[in-house]
Design an enzyme around this catalytic site. Structure first.
Site, PDB file in Angstrom:
ATOM      1  N   LYS A 159      63.561  24.034  55.788  1.00  0.00           N
ATOM      2  CA  LYS A 159      64.831  23.698  55.877  1.00  0.00           C
ATOM      3  C   LYS A 159      65.111  22.776  54.841  1.00  0.00           C
ATOM      4  O   LYS A 159      64.525  21.949  54.321  1.00  0.00           O
ATOM      5  CB  LYS A 159      65.092  23.160  57.274  1.00  0.00           C
ATOM      6  CG  LYS A 159      64.083  22.142  57.633  1.00  0.00           C
ATOM      7  CD  LYS A 159      63.721  20.786  57.101  1.00  0.00           C
ATOM      8  CE  LYS A 159      65.141  19.734  56.882  1.00  0.00           C
ATOM      9  NZ  LYS A 159      64.453  18.476  56.025  1.00  0.00           N
ATOM     10  N   TYR A 244      68.674  18.528  61.888  1.00  0.00           N
ATOM     11  CA  TYR A 244      67.836  18.437  63.205  1.00  0.00           C
ATOM     12  C   TYR A 244      68.676  18.255  64.286  1.00  0.00           C
ATOM     13  O   TYR A 244      68.688  18.685  65.276  1.00  0.00           O
ATOM     14  CB  TYR A 244      66.954  17.289  63.051  1.00  0.00           C
ATOM     15  CG  TYR A 244      65.520  17.474  62.267  1.00  0.00           C
ATOM     16  CD1 TYR A 244      64.572  18.278  62.907  1.00  0.00           C
ATOM     17  CD2 TYR A 244      65.732  17.288  61.010  1.00  0.00           C
ATOM     18  CE1 TYR A 244      63.574  18.476  61.709  1.00  0.00           C
ATOM     19  CE2 TYR A 244      64.583  17.673  60.122  1.00  0.00           C
ATOM     20  CZ  TYR A 244      63.538  18.300  60.351  1.00  0.00           C
ATOM     21  OH  TYR A 244      62.353  18.489  59.654  1.00  0.00           O
TER      22      TYR A 244
HETATM   23  P1  NAD Z   1      58.564  16.283  47.637  1.00  0.00           P
HETATM   24  O1  NAD Z   1      59.429  15.621  46.497  1.00  0.00           O
HETATM   25  O2  NAD Z   1      57.377  15.559  48.173  1.00  0.00           O
HETATM   26  O3  NAD Z   1      57.982  17.641  46.950  1.00  0.00           O
HETATM   27  C1  NAD Z   1      58.634  18.491  46.329  1.00  0.00           C
HETATM   28  C2  NAD Z   1      57.738  19.387  45.233  1.00  0.00           C
HETATM   29  O4  NAD Z   1      58.730  20.176  44.552  1.00  0.00           O
HETATM   30  C3  NAD Z   1      56.992  18.443  44.243  1.00  0.00           C
HETATM   31  O5  NAD Z   1      55.530  19.147  44.289  1.00  0.00           O
HETATM   32  C4  NAD Z   1      57.740  18.683  43.233  1.00  0.00           C
HETATM   33  O6  NAD Z   1      56.783  18.387  41.898  1.00  0.00           O
HETATM   34  C5  NAD Z   1      58.310  20.220  43.159  1.00  0.00           C
HETATM   35  N1  NAD Z   1      59.301  20.222  42.168  1.00  0.00           N
HETATM   36  C6  NAD Z   1      59.531  21.315  41.468  1.00  0.00           C
HETATM   37  N2  NAD Z   1      60.590  21.332  40.750  1.00  0.00           N
HETATM   38  C7  NAD Z   1      61.154  20.140  41.047  1.00  0.00           C
HETATM   39  C8  NAD Z   1      62.210  19.388  40.381  1.00  0.00           C
HETATM   40  N3  NAD Z   1      63.203  19.925  39.712  1.00  0.00           N
HETATM   41  N4  NAD Z   1      62.560  18.233  41.018  1.00  0.00           N
HETATM   42  C9  NAD Z   1      62.045  17.591  41.963  1.00  0.00           C
HETATM   43  N5  NAD Z   1      60.683  18.363  42.353  1.00  0.00           N
HETATM   44  C10 NAD Z   1      60.270  19.421  42.066  1.00  0.00           C
HETATM   45  O7  NAD Z   1      59.542  17.019  48.478  1.00  0.00           O
HETATM   46  P2  NAD Z   1      58.982  17.320  50.275  1.00  0.00           P
HETATM   47  O8  NAD Z   1      59.072  16.296  51.064  1.00  0.00           O
HETATM   48  O9  NAD Z   1      57.732  18.067  50.112  1.00  0.00           O
HETATM   49  O10 NAD Z   1      60.280  18.434  50.522  1.00  0.00           O
HETATM   50  C11 NAD Z   1      60.164  19.717  49.970  1.00  0.00           C
HETATM   51  C12 NAD Z   1      61.029  20.285  51.176  1.00  0.00           C
HETATM   52  O11 NAD Z   1      60.582  20.308  52.337  1.00  0.00           O
HETATM   53  C13 NAD Z   1      62.313  20.289  51.080  1.00  0.00           C
HETATM   54  O12 NAD Z   1      63.274  21.516  51.157  1.00  0.00           O
HETATM   55  C14 NAD Z   1      62.673  19.482  52.472  1.00  0.00           C
HETATM   56  O13 NAD Z   1      63.765  19.494  52.981  1.00  0.00           O
HETATM   57  C15 NAD Z   1      61.558  20.012  53.303  1.00  0.00           C
HETATM   58  N6  NAD Z   1      60.999  19.207  54.232  1.00  0.00           N
HETATM   59  C16 NAD Z   1      60.829  19.829  55.416  1.00  0.00           C
HETATM   60  C17 NAD Z   1      60.275  18.912  56.395  1.00  0.00           C
HETATM   61  C18 NAD Z   1      59.831  19.429  57.611  1.00  0.00           C
HETATM   62  O14 NAD Z   1      59.565  18.590  58.550  1.00  0.00           O
HETATM   63  N7  NAD Z   1      60.082  20.561  58.145  1.00  0.00           N
HETATM   64  C19 NAD Z   1      59.748  17.606  56.287  1.00  0.00           C
HETATM   65  C20 NAD Z   1      59.906  16.945  54.830  1.00  0.00           C
HETATM   66  C21 NAD Z   1      60.269  17.837  53.856  1.00  0.00           C
END
Ligand code: NAD
Length: 414
Positions: A159, A244
């Protein structure tokens, strides 16, 4: 106690075995599809009703490719495979080869099943991959979902589903054309306390639903992170954490909003909020008269809760939205008395990511529509667009009336 401990230790041993990904053929040999039975040790009054876990044999599990090795994948999703009964991680996609190799070794993913964003489409040649789990910045969800569908894979996408309703429609179309399932990873709709609130609200246990208030806020740091860039995030607090509150108002009532009002605010000159908003307060009107008000912010100390008010009682979750620690209270007026009884029901805690992964696996194995399909994610994006429009114009924004309950959801998870 002994019996509980025994069950837990066998379960954790299985979990550790699959989580650390002993060689698949070895794990398959050691895992049985039949539940292991242990003799009862305690008095019948103490007996637990739960059965021993019976995870699927390794070779029958649904294979998942995790795309993006950021915080959520490394801290929550990959560890959760140890508690999944139906899935196994079989491929990783990352722009950082060294990181991918390191993570693959920890989770038993073959070095041959590592991809980067250019070689991603070669997932089509990897028969071990059934599902692609997209865990990338929001602005990349549409592209990587469409490419996964073209590669012939089912998609579980984080999401918010995408940055716009148009992107959501493209994702739905691509998965439909490929005849593949698309599920949005709304973990709260699989979490036991949230499910219990849905049940009791719908069963009339607090009377007719009247009002809902929710907060989901956190204090965001580094101004350079993707969450504060419009192209990658789609917006600020609203699509990331406000979703949420919106999703909870929809799943608790089962209804869809017909009117939206909103205000938004960003602290002037705060370098975090040059592209996206800091805070949005929004109110939704539902067809039954249920009114839901929420606050979402990137500039407050953590607060993640909701409360539902009914004619004869209330129920709250505080906290409601974190990965663990949900605490539920329900207040009901005792009939014929002024006294309000307040209970704090306790439910068995389960890993939310394992629950959602296993639901996806069930949908793949039974060719069943997920409880939170693409249409559910797209409806949130429609309402988010209306909230932004309401905040921008100061007008009440009308949405089409949608009749019936759970209009965009698939069958309730077991
Ligand atoms: P994060 O920044 O920790 O991870 C993102 C990943 O994408 C990294 O490994 C990064 O290297 C990669 N990536 C590839 N291309 C990129 C670019 N152009 N710019 C930035 N990063 C790039 O983020 P996250 O917290 O893991 O979030 C990822 C997804 O998960 C998002 O859509 C977020 O909304 C979702 N999320 C959901 C929950 C949940 O509880 N369901 C919690 C946190 C995040």
């Amino acid at each position: 106690m002994l019996r509980t401990t025994g069950a837990v230790s066998v379960a954790s041993a299985l979990g550790a075995m699959v989580g650390s990904c002993a060689r698949p053929e070895q794990a398959a040999a050691e895992t049985s599809a039949t539940a292991v039975e242990l003799p009862d040790l305690l008095a019948p009054t103490e007996r637990e009703s739960g059965k021993m876990p019976a995870p699927l044999p390794w070779e029958k599990r649904v294979g998942v490719a995790v795309v993006g090795l950021g915080r959520l994948s490394l801290e929550q999703i990959l560890p959760a495979f140890a508690q999944s009964k139906l899935c196994k991680p079989v491929a990783l996609v990352s722009g950082d080869t060294a990181k991918a190799r390191n993570v693959a070794a920890r989770y038993g993913v073959s070095a041959k099943s590592l991809y980067d964003y250019k070689t991603y489409d070669r997932l089509s040649d990897n028969a071990a991959v059934d599902v692609v789990y997209v865990v990338l910045p929001n602005g990349m969800h549409a592209e990587y979902t469409v490419r996964a569908a073209h590669a012939g894979k089912h998609v579980l996408c984080e999401k918010p589903m995408a940055n716009s309703v148009d992107e959501c429609q493209q994702m739905i179309n691509a998965c439909k054309s490929a005849n593949k399932q698309l599920m949005i990873a709304y973990r709260m709709q699989y979490e036991p306390y949230n499910r219990e609130i849905i049940r009791l609200a719908r069963a009339g246990e607090i009377g007719k639903l009247k009002a809902f208030s929710a907060t989901n806020g956190q204090n965001q740091g580094d101004p350079k992170q993707w969450r504060l860039k419009r192209a990658l995030a789609g917006g600020g607090a609203l699509p990331d954490v406000g979703i949420y509150c919106l999703n909870a108002a929809r799943y608790v009532s089962g209804e869809e909003p017909t009117e939206v009002q909103a205000m938004q605010y960003s602290t002037p000159n705060d370098p975090r909020f040059t592209e996206v908003e800091e805070q949005v307060n929004f109110t939704l009107r539902f067809p039954s008269g249920f009114l839901a008000s929420s606050v979402t912010s990137y500039g407050v100390h953590d607060s993640k809760r909701f409360r539902v008010l009914g004619e004869s009682g209330w129920v709250e979750l505080d906290p409601a939205f974190p990965y663990a620690g949900q605490t539920m209270r329900i207040g009901r007026k005792r009939p014929g008395s002024k006294i309000e009884d307040v209970d704090q029901p306790r439910l068995e805690v389960k890993n939310q990511f394992a629950l959602e992964l296993d639901h996806m696996a069930t949908c793949v194995q039974k060719n069943q529509r997920p409880h939170t399909p693409g249409e559910e994610g797209m409806q949130d994006m429609r309402v988010i667009a209306a909230i932004y429009e309401a905040a921008r114009t100061g007008n009440t924004i009308k949405l089409p009336t949608i009749n019936g309950l759970d209009a965009f959801r698939g069958p309730t998870p077991s």
